[in-house]
Design a protein around this motif. Structure first.
Motif, PDB file in Angstrom:
ATOM      1  N   SER A  79      72.906  48.238  31.085  1.00  0.00           N
ATOM      2  CA  SER A  79      73.287  49.542  30.521  1.00  0.00           C
ATOM      3  C   SER A  79      73.057  49.582  29.015  1.00  0.00           C
ATOM      4  O   SER A  79      72.434  50.516  28.494  1.00  0.00           O
ATOM      5  N   GLY A  80      73.517  48.554  28.302  1.00  0.00           N
ATOM      6  CA  GLY A  80      73.312  48.512  26.853  1.00  0.00           C
ATOM      7  C   GLY A  80      71.827  48.409  26.512  1.00  0.00           C
ATOM      8  O   GLY A  80      71.340  49.034  25.569  1.00  0.00           O
ATOM      9  N   THR A  81      71.093  47.621  27.308  1.00  0.00           N
ATOM     10  CA  THR A  81      69.656  47.447  27.085  1.00  0.00           C
ATOM     11  C   THR A  81      68.935  48.782  27.279  1.00  0.00           C
ATOM     12  O   THR A  81      68.055  49.150  26.486  1.00  0.00           O
ATOM     13  N   THR A  82      69.332  49.510  28.320  1.00  0.00           N
ATOM     14  CA  THR A  82      68.717  50.812  28.594  1.00  0.00           C
ATOM     15  C   THR A  82      69.031  51.819  27.484  1.00  0.00           C
ATOM     16  O   THR A  82      68.185  52.641  27.122  1.00  0.00           O
ATOM     17  N   ALA A  83      70.233  51.737  26.935  1.00  0.00           N
ATOM     18  CA  ALA A  83      70.585  52.631  25.820  1.00  0.00           C
ATOM     19  C   ALA A  83      69.685  52.358  24.617  1.00  0.00           C
ATOM     20  O   ALA A  83      69.199  53.284  23.957  1.00  0.00           O
ATOM     21  N   ILE A  84      69.416  51.083  24.337  1.00  0.00           N
ATOM     22  CA  ILE A  84      68.531  50.732  23.219  1.00  0.00           C
ATOM     23  C   ILE A  84      67.122  51.286  23.466  1.00  0.00           C
ATOM     24  O   ILE A  84      66.483  51.855  22.578  1.00  0.00           O
ATOM     25  N   LEU A  85      66.670  51.154  24.702  1.00  0.00           N
ATOM     26  CA  LEU A  85      65.345  51.666  25.056  1.00  0.00           C
ATOM     27  C   LEU A  85      65.316  53.196  24.932  1.00  0.00           C
ATOM     28  O   LEU A  85      64.325  53.772  24.458  1.00  0.00           O
ATOM     29  N   ALA A  86      66.396  53.848  25.337  1.00  0.00           N
ATOM     30  CA  ALA A  86      66.471  55.312  25.241  1.00  0.00           C
ATOM     31  C   ALA A  86      66.402  55.744  23.773  1.00  0.00           C
ATOM     32  O   ALA A  86      65.766  56.743  23.429  1.00  0.00           O
ATOM     33  N   ILE A  87      67.043  54.977  22.898  1.00  0.00           N
ATOM     34  CA  ILE A  87      67.005  55.271  21.458  1.00  0.00           C
ATOM     35  C   ILE A  87      65.566  55.152  20.960  1.00  0.00           C
ATOM     36  O   ILE A  87      65.061  56.032  20.251  1.00  0.00           O
ATOM     37  N   ALA A  88      64.885  54.086  21.360  1.00  0.00           N
ATOM     38  CA  ALA A  88      63.490  53.881  20.933  1.00  0.00           C
ATOM     39  C   ALA A  88      62.622  55.041  21.401  1.00  0.00           C
ATOM     40  O   ALA A  88      61.820  55.588  20.636  1.00  0.00           O
ATOM     41  N   ARG A  89      62.775  55.429  22.650  1.00  0.00           N
ATOM     42  CA  ARG A  89      61.932  56.505  23.200  1.00  0.00           C
ATOM     43  C   ARG A  89      62.187  57.813  22.454  1.00  0.00           C
ATOM     44  O   ARG A  89      61.263  58.589  22.214  1.00  0.00           O
ATOM     45  N   THR A  90      63.424  58.049  22.064  1.00  0.00           N
ATOM     46  CA  THR A  90      63.755  59.290  21.356  1.00  0.00           C
ATOM     47  C   THR A  90      63.214  59.254  19.924  1.00  0.00           C
ATOM     48  O   THR A  90      62.750  60.279  19.408  1.00  0.00           O
ATOM     49  N   ILE A  91      63.266  58.098  19.298  1.00  0.00           N
ATOM     50  CA  ILE A  91      62.702  57.949  17.945  1.00  0.00           C
ATOM     51  C   ILE A  91      61.231  58.385  17.958  1.00  0.00           C
ATOM     52  O   ILE A  91      60.764  59.099  17.064  1.00  0.00           O
ATOM     53  N   ALA A  92      60.507  57.977  19.012  1.00  0.00           N
ATOM     54  CA  ALA A  92      59.083  58.325  19.093  1.00  0.00           C
ATOM     55  C   ALA A  92      58.900  59.814  19.395  1.00  0.00           C
ATOM     56  O   ALA A  92      58.130  60.499  18.715  1.00  0.00           O
ATOM     57  N   ARG A  93      59.629  60.309  20.411  1.00  0.00           N
ATOM     58  CA  ARG A  93      59.448  61.724  20.800  1.00  0.00           C
ATOM     59  C   ARG A  93      59.787  62.667  19.665  1.00  0.00           C
ATOM     60  O   ARG A  93      59.167  63.699  19.484  1.00  0.00           O
ATOM     61  N   LYS A  94      60.800  62.295  18.865  1.00  0.00           N
ATOM     62  CA  LYS A  94      61.254  63.176  17.785  1.00  0.00           C
ATOM     63  C   LYS A  94      60.592  62.834  16.450  1.00  0.00           C
ATOM     64  O   LYS A  94      60.963  63.386  15.414  1.00  0.00           O
TER      65      LYS A  94
END
Ligand SMILES: *[C@@H]1O[C@H](CO)[C@@H](O)[C@H](O)[C@H]1NC(C)=O
Ligand SMILES: *[C@@H]1O[C@H](CO)[C@@H](O)[C@H](O)[C@H]1NC(C)=O
Ligand SMILES: [Zn+2]
Length: 492
Positions: free
Chosen positions: A299-314
């Motif tokens: 769960s924590g690992t996925t949250a970090i990945l979600a943050i990375a993906r959002t950094i790129a999209r935004k």
């Protein structure tokens, strides 16, 4: 060097925080870490320090110690009982589990100390000290990497360092900086819009790959010694590099899967470093090859990945150095993060760590201004409200205030609280004088019935993707507020 011969040692465990003893040299020079809410001091009984202790220490203090004899070349391990709701794991079960490790491997000679389960004369574990719930054991080094697989689920093993740790309090200046961020904190429409981009379907896909629930995933386990952990590490590196970071798989101990360390370029080279992290290694049931680690810490690992993906999209560009870090070796006692945060003191004996790589953040004087570890974010008991909790003991309280105030602004649906669950990778950073905290899924003890169990998948009752998303929003909002950012133009 501590573990180099047969000799007596006085084990002193206290509920006090080590910083309270910073001026008591005799104790501060013999401090071997904090485990749960217990600090450990090891003293030689023929030392001057030992003799002076009864006079120097508070009343009753010395009664919490005991004297033991150490086996030559053995590694000391601290077995901590994690607060798990309704848990009945007992010391007797712990002994039984460790006895299983002492059974000789059927294919090995009884005195073959090279094989993991071989049983030679010095190849047995022994109990040295009880603190009530917790225990200190001594084990032959080759058993160290296998201990966590045998333990009942509520026990966690930590390698006790072979040399004393220096007590490094978080400097006032660093705490002051956190207070200023908190003081200046105001709801920001742009940040609210950025964090709302975090997507549940994406997180569901990511976590299913990591747990192996996705039938296309080759991962059976992310245990630090498994092939699956190495596959996960490369997969995480590739995903995060695709978002514009530079990642490294950094080996820290022979046999362990590497830390995944990813760094975004800062607009200001001189600014500090903000770290958001989780641990990607996992633990399952004894005897099983499946260690999905969906909640802990998929769960924590996925949250970090979600943050990375959002950094790129935004199209975010940070004004500080930002690191997204996924640690290995957490389940063997915070080994990956200990190496990354400090590394001057070896956290293990020479026999066990045949090779260590040298110094990172602390030794290099890296200006880490904030570290936030997410460990277990998704589970709450069915019927309970979505929550976010902070550690009662280990961590910087001001960082918890900051993150909880950010939570009130961007994820007001989360009920905030505290937990006695304590000792994830933020501890390594906190011990090295960096402002740090941990995010946890619920107030109070661990309620997840699949904690450290082969059933820890993401598709089950109580595993709440909405809560996971709400907490990931808080992490990203904290990062944006603290690191500062600009949005790159469309055609960048
Ligand atoms: C560390 O970084 C912070 C925030 O970027 C900055 O205010 C501070 O001056 C830096 N400290 C050092 C010693 O460079
Ligand atoms: C916000 O921070 C203050 C300290 O400035 C703290 O007392 C308060 O509990 C925090 N609020 C929340 C909702 O955590
Ligand atoms: Zn964990």
């Amino acid at each position: 060097m501590l573990v180099n011969g047969l000799f007596g040692l006085f084990f002193l465990t206290t509920p006090f925080k080590p910083t309270e003893f910073a001026n008591e040299r005799c104790l501060s020079d013999n401090y071997y870490g904090t485990y749960g809410d217990t600090s450990l001091f090891l003293l030689s009984p023929d030392s001057e320090c030992f003799e002076s202790l009864p006079a120097a220490a508070p009343p009753g203090f010395i009664d919490s110690g005991s004297l033991s004899v150490l086996e030559a070349n053995h590694q000391l391990m601290y077995i901590h009982k994690v607060p798990v709701q309704d848990n009945t794991d007992s010391l007797a079960q712990l002994t039984e589990a460790l006895d299983r490790l002492n059974v000789p491997h059927p294919n090995s000679g009884a005195s073959d100390s090279q094989t993991p389960f071989g049983l030679g004369s010095q190849d047995k574990y022994s109990f040295l000290h009880y603190t009530g719930a917790d225990a200190i054991i001594s084990v032959p080094p080759h058993l160290v990497p296998h201990i966590d697989k045998a333990l009942p689920r509520s026990f966690k093993a930590y390698v006790i360092p072979t040399e004393p740790l220096s007590i490094t309090p978080v400097p006032d200046e660093a705490i002051h900086r956190v207070k200023i961020w908190l003081k200046n904190l105001e709801s920001d429409k742009e940040i609210a819009s950025i964090v709302s981009d975090i997507s549940i379907p994406q997180m569901r896909n990511d976590i299913r790959y990591l747990t192996g629930e996705d039938l296309g995933s080759p991962i059976l386990s992310r245990h630090s010694f498994s092939e699956g952990a190495r596959i996960a590490a490369s997969w995480l590196r590739d995903r995060i590099e695709n978002t514009g970071a530079r990642c490294e798989l950094r080996q820290f101990l022979v046999g362990f899967a590497p830390n995944v360390i990813c760094r975004y370029k800062s607009l200001d080279e001189d600014a500090g470093t903000v770290i958001m992290s989780a641990h990607y290694d996992s633990r399952g049931s004894f005897g099983s090859v499946r260690h999905p680690g969906g909640d802990d810490d998929g769960s924590g690992t996925t949250a970090i990945l979600a943050i990375a993906r959002t950094i790129a999209r935004k199209r975010i560009q940070f004004k500080s150095h930002v690191e997204l870090v996924l640690f290995a070796g957490e389940e063997q006692g915070l080994l990956g993060s200990r190496h990354y945060s400090r590394q001057s003191a070896h956290p293990c004996s020479k026999n066990f760590c045949t090779e260590t790589l040298l110094g990172e953040l602390r030794d290099k004087g890296t200006n880490v201004t904030l570290m936030v570890q997410s460990d277990m974010l998704a589970y709450h008991a069915p019927g309970e409200h979505a929550q976010l909790a902070f550690p009662e003991t280990i961590g910087t309280p001001e960082v918890a205030y900051l993150v909880s105030n950010v939570s009130s602004l961007y994820s007001p649906e989360l009920e905030l609280g505290y937990t006695a669950v304590c000792c994830s990778d933020h501890q390594s950073f906190h011990e090295n004088g960096f402002a740090a905290t941990q995010l946890f899924e619920r107030a109070g003890p661990i309620a997840d019935p699949m904690y450290h169990n082969t059933g820890d998948t993401s598709d089950r009752k109580g595993f709440d993707f909405n809560q996971l998303r709400s907490i990931a929003k808080v992490q990203l909002a904290t990062l944006l507020h603290v690191a500062g950012y600009k949005i790159k133009p469309e055609d960048w």
